[in-house]
Enzyme design. Structure first.
Site, short mmCIF file in Angstrom:
data_model
loop_
_atom_site.label_atom_id
_atom_site.label_comp_id
_atom_site.label_asym_id
_atom_site.label_seq_id
_atom_site.Cartn_x
_atom_site.Cartn_y
_atom_site.Cartn_z
N GLY A 12 -19.60 24.54 8.78
CA GLY A 12 -19.58 25.38 9.97
C GLY A 12 -18.91 24.65 11.11
CD GLU A 14 -23.54 22.29 16.63
OE1 GLU A 14 -24.10 21.19 16.73
OE2 GLU A 14 -24.02 23.35 17.04
CG ASP A 126 -23.32 29.89 18.96
OD1 ASP A 126 -22.50 30.64 19.51
OD2 ASP A 126 -23.05 29.21 17.95
#
Lengths: 226, 341
Positions: A12, A14, A126
């Site tokens: 992803g 992160e 988010d």
């Protein structure tokens, strides 16, 4: 954790995500990795705080009965969380093929979940279509709490809604009305106490962007002319 | 076919000419501009407009000469009607309205932000990128979808270029803001070596730079004259601001599952940002595309090129209806050429 038993799922923005098995149950192993573009000292602080935040908030929301994966093992020094595997798919990957009726149902349930989360003074930070899972049994799960936090400020809750709106407009603008309309119906049920306040703030946030003409109209009022 | 584009939204007055063969070949024939540079402080809109009025005939002539064309040979006029500073916009708009009506040619309205993105796509031959647009007046991440650019994240207060300008000005390093193609913040960052922790504000995919600016200024004011410390602060401000940008771009890239990353706008010529973004793109197996300096800052060629795209798709405006728009968001413009995304 034996790496050989893990299966790579995705990388992803992160973290890298694997699946594996723990006591016979399928689990997700999520590890925040070093970003080559980030200064190293900076990078460690980031990964540490975000892993810690995510673990803490997952645990709290899970215990409160919200639809989130159960956190099982946290190893902050390795920036790693092992959590329950939710069989299903991310909304971003399926929304284009989903019927309007089904979208209405999903959005309403999502609204309830987000409303309940906000009523616990927790924001997601988010909330995009990439961080919502539709499970095979038809329920909505929230994931990725690295940017989440505790706050009593309705600003943070309104930002969650703002982010969702943005991601809908960028991915499925033609389904925005049906999704967001039903989302708000659910949200009102999940968080009736502050519903109106959050909606008002949401409108305010929209006007904050650069070059918003409506803001000029609002400031100048009657004196506004093209 | 020849399209002449005029840019005058802010400190730059620019004229560019593009050639189109009627099928698939577009060539940039000329791109001439001149910048208003304040002796002190920031951009004064009236002063900038006076500069544009004075320099306009010269820039127009130069652009035509470089393209070996006369005004009679221009088929279409394109004008950046916004967003930007009112007095500056009016200079370009007046000239474009006059030229289009005098020579009886179509006048094409162009959104300045859209033009920055389109020229970047053109140069890199990109089809469907995640766009990071950073300049003195804009900081945003956008993708194209259903006839529009959709903003995924943007600054909630000041744009990045503005923040760098203000910071360097307030600590006495600017103006001039740019020396030999390098911004003062980069020059100053070279004096430093230590990283200092300063506010990092990312809200989902939106950014905020005002907290970083205030904290950095408060710290810097205590160390005026200490070159090394000021250098450390510049280095850290830049590092944090760029990391914020790369993080939101990375989120947008992963969310939208695209494979191209495009950097446009005045700050696109910054090497440090370029390197970070390129590293991120490579990491996600995506192609990075930057914008060369002559097309990164404000310029006329990007207006001409975007005007051409719009003209081909039937967009035009009557000179008497060509009003400037100081506020005109990139996501408010319908772009027929993005219909199928």
């Amino acid at each position: 954790m034996v790496k050989e038993l893990l299966e790579f799922v995705e990388e992803g923005a992160e973290a890298v995500v694997f699946t594996g098995y723990m006591l016979g149950n399928k689990v997700i192993v999520k590890q925040r990795i070093r970003k080559p573009y980030r200064d190293q000292r900076f990078d460690e602080i980031f990964r540490y705080t975000r892993t810690k935040t995510e673990a803490k908030i997952l645990a709290e929301l899970f215990l409160k009965g919200l639809n989130v994966p159960a956190p099982l093992i946290v190893d902050i020094d390795k920036y790693l969380i092992v959590m329950e595997y939710i069989e299903g798919r991310k909304l971003v990957d399926i929304i284009n093929e989903t019927s309007e009726n089904k979208i209405a149902k999903i959005a309403t349930e999502l609204g309830v979940q987000v409303g309940k989360m906000h009523s616990q003074n927790i924001y997601h930070g988010d909330l995009t279509l990439g961080n919502i899972i539709l499970s095979v049994d038809g329920h909505v799960y929230l994931i990725d709490f690295g940017l989440a936090g505790y706050s009593r400020d309705i600003e943070e809750y309104a930002i969650d809604l703002h982010l969702l709106r943005r991601s809908l407009m960028a991915i499925v603008p033609e389904k925005f009305e049906v999704f967001f309309g039903n989302f708000l119906l659910g949200y009102r049920n999940g968080y009736p106490q502050k519903y109106q306040e959050v909606i008002n703030r949401l409108e305010e946030i929209k006007l904050r962007g650069r070059y918003v003409e409506e803001r000029l109209k609002k400031i100048r009022g009657e004196r506004y002319s093209e | 076919m020849y399209v002449l584009g005029i840019e005058s939204t802010s400190h730059t007055f620019g004229v560019g000419i593009v050639e189109y063969d009627g099928k698939d070949r577009v060539r940039i024939l000329s791109n001439v501009s001149d910048q208003y540079k304040p002796l002190s402080g920031g951009i004064h809109p009236r002063e900038a407009a006076i500069h544009h009025t004075r320099i306009a005939p010269l820039i127009l002539k130069k652009a035509l000469k470089e393209a070996s064309l006369s005004l009679r040979e221009i088929d279409v006029y394109a004008i950046a009607l916004g967003p930007g500073l009112g007095p500056c916009l009016r200079v370009g708009a007046s000239i474009a309205r006059f030229l289009a009506s005098y020579y009886k040619k179509p006048l094409i309205p162009v959104n300045h932000a859209v033009a920055h993105i389109e020229i970047g796509k053109f140069i890199n031959k990109f089809k469907d990128p995640v766009v990071l647009y950073v300049s003195g007046g804009n900081t945003l991440v956008a993708v194209q979808r259903k006839s529009r650019y959709r903003v995924l994240g943007e600054t909630l207060d000041i744009p990045l270029g503005n923040m760098f300008d203000t910071f360097t000005r307030e600590i006495g390093l600017a103006p001039p803001y740019v020396v030999d193609g390098k911004h003062k913040i980069d020059i100053c960052a070279e004096w430093g070596s230590e990283f200092i922790s300063l506010p990092y504000t990312v809200k989902g995919s939106d950014l905020s730079f005002s907290g970083l600016l205030t904290a950095a200024l408060n710290l810097a004011r205590k160390h005026i004259g200490n070159k090394e410390m000021i250098g450390n602060i510049c280095l850290s401000v830049r590092e944090i601001a760029f990391n914020m940008l790369v993080e939101v771009t990375e989120r947008a890239l992963v969310l939208t599952r695209k494979h191209e990353v495009l950097l446009v706008g005045g700050v696109a010529s910054n090497r440090c940002l370029r390197t970070k973004l390129e590293t991120m793109a490579k990491h996600h197996k995506s192609t990075y595309g930057g914008t060369p300096i002559e097309y990164a800052g404000d310029n006329g060629a990007m207006i001409a090129y975007t005007g051409l795209l719009a003209y081909i798709h039937g967009i035009a405006v009557k000179p008497e209806d060509a009003f400037i728009r100081q506020r005109w968001r990139v996501d408010e413009v319908d772009l027929p050429w993005l219909k199928n995304y």
